[in-house]
Design a protein around this motif. Structure first.
Motif, short mmCIF file in Angstrom:
data_model
loop_
_atom_site.label_atom_id
_atom_site.label_comp_id
_atom_site.label_asym_id
_atom_site.label_seq_id
_atom_site.Cartn_x
_atom_site.Cartn_y
_atom_site.Cartn_z
N LEU A 233 96.13 -28.59 46.58
CA LEU A 233 94.70 -28.42 46.81
C LEU A 233 93.94 -29.74 46.91
O LEU A 233 92.88 -29.81 47.50
CB LEU A 233 94.09 -27.56 45.69
N SER A 234 94.52 -30.79 46.33
CA SER A 234 93.85 -32.10 46.35
C SER A 234 94.16 -32.87 47.63
O SER A 234 93.60 -33.93 47.88
CB SER A 234 94.28 -32.92 45.14
N GLU A 235 95.07 -32.35 48.45
CA GLU A 235 95.49 -33.08 49.65
C GLU A 235 94.69 -32.65 50.88
O GLU A 235 94.41 -31.48 51.07
CB GLU A 235 96.98 -32.83 49.92
N TRP A 236 94.38 -33.63 51.73
CA TRP A 236 93.63 -33.34 52.95
C TRP A 236 94.45 -32.45 53.88
O TRP A 236 93.89 -31.67 54.65
CB TRP A 236 93.18 -34.62 53.65
N LEU A 237 95.78 -32.54 53.82
CA LEU A 237 96.64 -31.73 54.69
C LEU A 237 96.39 -30.24 54.45
O LEU A 237 96.30 -29.46 55.40
CB LEU A 237 98.12 -32.06 54.45
N PHE A 238 96.23 -29.86 53.20
CA PHE A 238 95.96 -28.47 52.84
C PHE A 238 94.66 -27.99 53.49
O PHE A 238 94.62 -27.01 54.21
CB PHE A 238 95.87 -28.32 51.32
N TRP A 239 93.57 -28.73 53.25
CA TRP A 239 92.25 -28.34 53.75
C TRP A 239 92.15 -28.54 55.26
O TRP A 239 91.52 -27.73 55.94
CB TRP A 239 91.16 -29.11 53.01
N GLY A 240 92.75 -29.61 55.75
CA GLY A 240 92.72 -29.89 57.19
C GLY A 240 93.43 -28.80 57.99
O GLY A 240 92.91 -28.32 58.99
N THR A 241 94.60 -28.40 57.52
CA THR A 241 95.36 -27.34 58.19
C THR A 241 94.61 -26.02 58.12
O THR A 241 94.53 -25.29 59.10
CB THR A 241 96.76 -27.18 57.55
#
Length: 160
Positions: A119-127
């Motif tokens: 949840l802290s990674e941009w990959l999670f939110w970006g995807t």
């Protein structure tokens, strides 16, 4: 003279009721519910340290719950009884949510590392953001087509 006739004919066949704005609004409405459920499911699953499959199942289940409940709220406000409102919500949103979830989860499954991103990674939110935008773009024409045929959100709109 001939050209004017053709032009008038063309103007006459322009679609009036099922505009892109209405379809986009219906899609956005549905997407809001989907996104809430999807994010909640991902957050809960990730926070509990679940594997991808149960997390995805929870996210999809919650997306349907929230997607339906937003429609239900609108239809119940219009004065329908609960049983009738549920029928309208199911009719209006099932295809819409299904298409959305298919794309949304498909994208997340296809992006390398997205399913395992935290949840802290941009990959999670970006995807997630990318998949929701893509889902919106694909679902809007589906909703437009359904509204144009008097199905889907057209059913909801007669109660607004």
């Amino acid at each position: 003279m001939q050209h004017q006739h053709v032009h008038a004919e063309h103007h006459h066949t322009a679609p009036a009721p099922a505009g892109w704005a209405m379809a986009a609004k219906a899609t956005l409405h549905c997407l809001t519910g989907c996104a809430i459920g999807e994010i909640l499911g991902m957050v809960i699953g990730t926070a509990l340290g679940w594997h991808n499959v149960p997390t995805m199942i929870l996210a999809i289940a919650l997306a349907f719950v929230f997607g339906y409940s937003l429609t239900l709220r609108g239809v119940l406000k219009a004065g329908l009884d609960f049983k009738a409102a549920v029928k309208v919500a199911l009719a209006a949103d099932t295809l819409s949510i299904a298409v959305m979830e298919l794309i949304d989860n498909g994208v997340i499954a296809l992006v390398p590392g997205a399913m395992d991103a935290h949840l802290s990674e941009w990959l999670f939110w970006g995807t997630l953001a990318f998949s929701l935008v893509l889902a919106f773009l694909v679902t809007t024409p589906v909703n437009k087509w359904m509204i144009g045929r008097g199905k889907g959100h057209a059913v909801v709109h007669q109660y607004h």
